[in-house]
Every structure is written in structure tokens, then in C-alpha cells.
Motif scaffolding. Structure first.
Motif, PDB file in Angstrom:
ATOM      1  N   ARG A   1       0.882  -1.364  -0.059  1.00  0.00           N
ATOM      2  CA  ARG A   1      -0.215   0.124   0.086  1.00  0.00           C
ATOM      3  C   ARG A   1       0.858   1.527   0.211  1.00  0.00           C
ATOM      4  O   ARG A   1       0.486   1.864  -0.729  1.00  0.00           O
ATOM      5  CB  ARG A   1      -0.458  -0.040   0.749  1.00  0.00           C
ATOM      6  CG  ARG A   1      -1.998  -0.763   1.273  1.00  0.00           C
ATOM      7  CD  ARG A   1      -2.765  -0.956   2.742  1.00  0.00           C
ATOM      8  NE  ARG A   1      -3.926  -2.260   2.472  1.00  0.00           N
ATOM      9  CZ  ARG A   1      -3.968  -2.276   3.767  1.00  0.00           C
ATOM     10  NH1 ARG A   1      -3.878  -2.526   4.782  1.00  0.00           N
ATOM     11  NH2 ARG A   1      -5.562  -3.265   3.363  1.00  0.00           N
ATOM     12  N   LEU A   2       2.270   0.954   0.984  1.00  0.00           N
ATOM     13  CA  LEU A   2       2.830   2.657   0.564  1.00  0.00           C
ATOM     14  C   LEU A   2       3.186   2.695  -0.222  1.00  0.00           C
ATOM     15  O   LEU A   2       3.536   4.052  -0.809  1.00  0.00           O
ATOM     16  CB  LEU A   2       3.511   2.330   2.199  1.00  0.00           C
ATOM     17  CG  LEU A   2       4.836   3.229   2.174  1.00  0.00           C
ATOM     18  CD1 LEU A   2       3.846   4.802   2.785  1.00  0.00           C
ATOM     19  CD2 LEU A   2       6.330   3.067   3.488  1.00  0.00           C
ATOM     20  N   ALA A   3       3.988   1.842  -0.984  1.00  0.00           N
ATOM     21  CA  ALA A   3       4.382   1.456  -2.416  1.00  0.00           C
ATOM     22  C   ALA A   3       3.430   2.279  -3.191  1.00  0.00           C
ATOM     23  O   ALA A   3       3.946   3.229  -4.201  1.00  0.00           O
ATOM     24  CB  ALA A   3       4.957   0.480  -2.553  1.00  0.00           C
ATOM     25  N   VAL A   4       2.600   1.785  -3.269  1.00  0.00           N
ATOM     26  CA  VAL A   4       1.326   2.353  -4.108  1.00  0.00           C
ATOM     27  C   VAL A   4       1.332   3.995  -4.308  1.00  0.00           C
ATOM     28  O   VAL A   4       0.796   4.375  -5.010  1.00  0.00           O
ATOM     29  CB  VAL A   4       0.382   1.369  -4.360  1.00  0.00           C
ATOM     30  CG1 VAL A   4      -1.226   2.032  -4.851  1.00  0.00           C
ATOM     31  CG2 VAL A   4       0.459   0.370  -4.990  1.00  0.00           C
ATOM     32  N   ILE A   5       0.919   3.890  -3.120  1.00  0.00           N
ATOM     33  CA  ILE A   5       0.684   5.684  -2.491  1.00  0.00           C
ATOM     34  C   ILE A   5       1.992   6.667  -2.791  1.00  0.00           C
ATOM     35  O   ILE A   5       1.789   7.755  -3.886  1.00  0.00           O
ATOM     36  CB  ILE A   5       0.393   5.891  -1.097  1.00  0.00           C
ATOM     37  CG1 ILE A   5      -0.657   5.229  -1.614  1.00  0.00           C
ATOM     38  CG2 ILE A   5       0.036   7.088  -0.602  1.00  0.00           C
ATOM     39  CD1 ILE A   5      -2.183   5.486  -2.170  1.00  0.00           C
TER      40      ILE A   5
ATOM     41  N   GLY B   1      13.501   3.164  -6.510  1.00  0.00           N
ATOM     42  CA  GLY B   1      13.351   3.318  -5.328  1.00  0.00           C
ATOM     43  C   GLY B   1      12.636   2.940  -4.039  1.00  0.00           C
ATOM     44  O   GLY B   1      12.695   2.767  -3.117  1.00  0.00           O
ATOM     45  N   VAL B   2      11.130   2.959  -4.535  1.00  0.00           N
ATOM     46  CA  VAL B   2       9.973   2.873  -3.914  1.00  0.00           C
ATOM     47  C   VAL B   2      10.379   1.322  -3.493  1.00  0.00           C
ATOM     48  O   VAL B   2       9.444   0.584  -2.788  1.00  0.00           O
ATOM     49  CB  VAL B   2       8.840   3.193  -4.685  1.00  0.00           C
ATOM     50  CG1 VAL B   2       7.430   2.789  -3.869  1.00  0.00           C
ATOM     51  CG2 VAL B   2       8.696   4.719  -4.514  1.00  0.00           C
ATOM     52  N   VAL B   3      10.538   0.190  -4.858  1.00  0.00           N
ATOM     53  CA  VAL B   3      10.543  -0.586  -5.092  1.00  0.00           C
ATOM     54  C   VAL B   3      11.521  -1.258  -3.753  1.00  0.00           C
ATOM     55  O   VAL B   3      11.437  -2.189  -3.487  1.00  0.00           O
ATOM     56  CB  VAL B   3      10.653  -1.717  -6.169  1.00  0.00           C
ATOM     57  CG1 VAL B   3      11.033  -2.844  -6.320  1.00  0.00           C
ATOM     58  CG2 VAL B   3       8.611  -0.822  -7.512  1.00  0.00           C
ATOM     59  N   ASN B   4      12.798  -0.443  -4.678  1.00  0.00           N
ATOM     60  CA  ASN B   4      13.886  -1.881  -3.413  1.00  0.00           C
ATOM     61  C   ASN B   4      13.316  -1.285  -2.312  1.00  0.00           C
ATOM     62  O   ASN B   4      13.993  -2.540  -1.418  1.00  0.00           O
ATOM     63  CB  ASN B   4      14.853  -0.819  -4.354  1.00  0.00           C
ATOM     64  CG  ASN B   4      15.461  -1.183  -5.500  1.00  0.00           C
ATOM     65  OD1 ASN B   4      15.493  -2.256  -6.033  1.00  0.00           O
ATOM     66  ND2 ASN B   4      16.346  -0.031  -6.287  1.00  0.00           N
ATOM     67  N   ALA B   5      12.954  -0.563  -1.787  1.00  0.00           N
ATOM     68  CA  ALA B   5      13.074  -0.286  -0.397  1.00  0.00           C
ATOM     69  C   ALA B   5      11.917  -0.866  -0.015  1.00  0.00           C
ATOM     70  O   ALA B   5      12.330  -2.022   1.480  1.00  0.00           O
ATOM     71  CB  ALA B   5      12.531   1.453  -0.135  1.00  0.00           C
ATOM     72  N   ALA B   6      10.763  -1.251  -0.735  1.00  0.00           N
ATOM     73  CA  ALA B   6       9.525  -2.103  -0.352  1.00  0.00           C
ATOM     74  C   ALA B   6      10.028  -3.350  -0.265  1.00  0.00           C
ATOM     75  O   ALA B   6      10.083  -4.151   1.069  1.00  0.00           O
ATOM     76  CB  ALA B   6       8.723  -1.825  -0.830  1.00  0.00           C
TER      77      ALA B   6
END
Length: 419
Positions: A83-87, A97-102
């Protein structure tokens, strides 16, 4: 670790904290205000809270998108990572960067490490742009939505939900003759800021020239219209914005609240502004004043359903079961407050609730018990005629000023005791 690696670690820390907050709200029924921040820097703590709030405002649309790519529901923590990554991607953060962090957050969890591949695959399967474009706003829970649809219709409720889905601006109550930040002056006199940044660095903060208070929350004190020298009680006063308004008007204010820690915040604000009030920590149901009051402001404990635009966790931690007890408590507080008023004195009753049980119906029940009371309607700057009810109550809704960012939902009534 180089500067790039440090930045990545800090970014992951704030995101991991946001996921932990979401786990607490959605899995344990904890309020956002319970989040202490742990070892996070102030900047990371603020970012984590903002991310969690944004996810809660768009949970339903995010889930609708994710469910197209999930064969079965993943555990809560993994779902919150998704959910956080989608937002974040919907807000325009770089997808890489979002995907790697997730993936890193999931991989570090003992119970989620085996889901790293799933998280990576789902997120890489999502569209690169327009993730939530055109998605309908998140709906309020049924126990709240249904009575509001009955009262105002589906179109109004949808407009309220659209306002609740946006990050609210910051409102300030100003004192005359003091410096103030630049912002939009609202019709009722509050100053509205967007992207305010560090609050303590804004013009007028050190001088005590203003305090944070939603424009709707400032109106009960305006409706009471305290005069210089009057003895006024602020009942259920903390965190104290209304006490500051009453004191700034020149009234001799007694502020009462049952919560010592919340009253400490009021004491700090009085110190910053140089205003004075007598602070009393006590239970209003057992406390007795040493004399009668010219006026009383009762901002009663309530469901707080009018503040969802600023507290998006509320629909997930409340189920409406507390409303009956709150309605009873409000009635008892009203009756006690009326007994403390001088003849001819006035009481403003207020709740930050959207429910008629805590507003219009509470006023009607009060008049049934006290038929000698008068409900007074007075001219207030910026208040539209259609905001008043047929019983002279003032109903404020989040969809009012929607183009400006809305306002909190409130119900107010000014009651006059016979002379």
C-alpha cells in the motif's frame, strides 16, 4: 557507507516506521497519536507519519489496484508495504527507489522475508503512471456513512469524502497587533497556510501572535463572544485553543480538563502567548466551582467524526460503539454547566462530530429537559446562512470551503439561561 547509502538507509527507516504505524492502526486499533517515533530523527518521524496518514486516506483505492495483482491476501505487514509503495508512486516518487525500499523492508522482517519476491513482482507489474487517477475517494465506514447519507444525501457525503481524501491545510487563529505568516485569510478570520514547514520558525510564533486551530474549531469561542472582565469557564479545555481565544478577548478564564498531560500543553501555550487563565485538572462530573460564571464554553467529548480530514486513522480504530455513552456524557455535562451559569448567562455547546446524535438531537433533548432556555443565533463573520439549522444550531461540514481545503465538522449551539 557513502552518502547515497546513508540516504537510502534513512529513506528505508522512515518507510519502515510508516509500515509499523499502519500495522498498529489497522492490526491493533492504535491511534496515530500513540506513535512515539523511537530512534527516528524528527524529520524521519514527520515523514513516517505523513506517509502513514496518506496511505490511510487512500487505503481503499490502493487495495482495489493491488487486488488485481494478488491471488490471495498477503499478511498485514506485507500488504501495508505494498500500500505504501502504491501511494508513494502515485505521488510521483521514483518507482525504482520505492520498489527497492519495499523489498528491503519485507526482506528484513522475520515473518515477511519469504514474501520479498511477491512484493517485487506485484510492484513491478503495476502501471508506471496514473496509478490512482480517477479512483473514487475512500468511503467512510458504514456505521458513520449511513446516517450521514440519510441526513444529507449521497452527493454531500461523497463531497465530504473527497475533502477527507486530501491533505488538509494548516489554520491559525491570529491576535491583533502581532506578526503573522503569509497565507489565505479565511472569511471567518482564521489564516490558512499550505506547506507551512517548521512551525516554530514562522513569523509571530515566538511573540505568541497565533496558535494552530482549525477554522471550524475557532468558531465556538467566537459564538460565545466573551467580553473583557467576564468570568468564563472553558469546560473540557485541553489542548487549549479556545482558552487562548477567551483569554485574548480579555475574559477571566477558568480552564478545566480531566487530563493533566493535555493541560500541560495548554500551560505551555499560555506561556508562549503571555496570556493567563486559571488551570484546573479535575473531573467535570464531580468538580464544583467557587462561584457562578457569566459564560461557559463546553466543547464536549465526542466521536470526533468531524476531524477525519486531519485524523484519517479514526475510521479504522472506531466502530461507533462509543457514541451512546458519549451522548449520555454530553447531556450530563450540559446539565452541570447550566447549573454553574449566572441568571441570564450563556452556554455554547460544541462537538466536533458529524452525527446528529451528538449535535442536532442533543440540542433537542437539552431543550426538552430545560424548556426555559433560549437558543440564540447571532451574526458571525464568514458564516453562511445555510449553515444554521432551523433550531438555530450551527452545523459545520467538511465539504464547506471544499475548494479551499474544507473545514472540520462541528455542531454548535448558544444557549441563554433565563434572567
Amino acid at each position: 557507507m557513502g552518502s547515497k547509502g546513508t540516504a537510502m538507509a534513512e529513506g528505508v527507516a522512515a518507510r519502515a516506521a510508516a509500515v509499523a504505524i499502519l500495522d498498529g492502526v489497522l492490526g491493533e486499533g492504535r491511534m496515530l497519536s500513540d506513535f512515539a517515533g523511537g530512534d527516528l530523527s524528527p524529520a524521519d518521524r514527520a515523514r513516517a507519519l505523513r506517509l502513514a496518514e496518506t496511505v490511510l486516506r487512500h487505503l481503499e483505492p490502493a487495495d482495489r489496484l493491488l487486488d488485481r495483482h494478488l491471488r490471495k491476501a498477503p499478511p498485514l505487514t506485507a500488504r501495508n508495504v505494498l500500500r505504501l509503495a502504491v501511494i508513494e508512486c502515485a505521488e510521483g516518487a521514483p518507482a525504482h527507489g520505492v520498489v527497492n525500499a519495499a523489498v528491503e523492508i519485507v526482506r528484513k522482517g522475520k515473518r515477511t522475508a519469504h514474501l520479498a519476491g511477491l512484493v517485487n513482482a506485484v510492484l513491478r507489474a503495476l502501471p508506471e503512471t496514473g496509478l490512482l487517477d480517477g479512483a473514487s475517494p475512500q468511503k467512510m465506514p458504514r456505521w458513520l456513512r449511513q446516517p450521514l447519507v440519510h441526513a444529507w444525501g449521497r452527493d454531500v457525503v461523497s463531497q465530504i469524502e473527497a475533502v477527507q481524501a486530501t491533505e488538509p491545510p494548516l489554520d491559525l487563529t491570529l491576535r491583533e497587533g502581532f506578526p503573522a505568516p503569509e497565507g489565505e485569510l479565511l472569511p471567518t478570520g482564521s489564516l490558512r497556510l499550505r506547506g507551512a514547514g517548521q512551525i516554530s520558525a514562522l513569523p509571530g510564533y515566538a511573540e505568541g501572535g497565533w496558535w494552530i486551530q482549525d477554522a471550524a474549531a475557532a468558531l465556538p469561542a467566537v459564538l460565545l463572544d466573551a467580553r473583557p472582565g467576564e468570568r468564563v469557564l472553558d469546560l473540557c479545555a485541553a489542548p487549549g485553543g479556545k482558552t487562548l481565544q477567551l483569554a485574548a478577548a480579555g475574559a477571566r478564564v477558568v480552564s478545566l480538563d480531566i487530563s493533566g498531560p493535555r493541560m500541560a500543553r495548554l500551560e505551555a501555550n499560555l506561556s508562549r502567548t503571555g496570556l493567563t487563565a486559571e488551570l484546573v485538572v479535575a473531573d467535570a462530573l464531580t468538580w464544583e466551582p467557587d462561584g457562578a460564571f457569566d459564560a461557559i464554553l463546553l466543547d464536549a467529548p465526542c466521536s470526533a467524526t468531524g476531524t477525519i480530514r486531519r485524523h484519517p486513522d479514526l475510521p479504522f480504530v472506531k466502530d461507533g460503539s462509543e457514541v451512546t455513552g458519549l451522548v449520555d456524557l454530553q447531556a450530563r455535562l450540559i446539565d452541570r454547566a447550566l447549573g454553574w451559569l449566572k441568571p441570564g448567562g450563556r452556554l455554547v455547546f460544541a462537538t466536533c462530530s458529524l452525527l446528529s446524535d451528538e449535535g442536532e438531537d442533543q440540542l433537542s433533548a437539552t431543550l426538552d429537559r430545560h424548556p426555559d432556555l433560549t437558543v440564540e443565533r447571532i451574526d458571525l463573520p464568514g458564516v453562511e446562512p445555510n449553515w444554521w439549522t432551523t433550531s438555530n444550531g450551527l452545523r459545520l461540514r467538511p465539504d464547506y470551503w471544499a475548494d479551499r481545503g474544507g473545514m472540520d465538522g462541528f455542531f454548535l449551539a448558544r444557549l441563554r439561561k433565563p434572567a
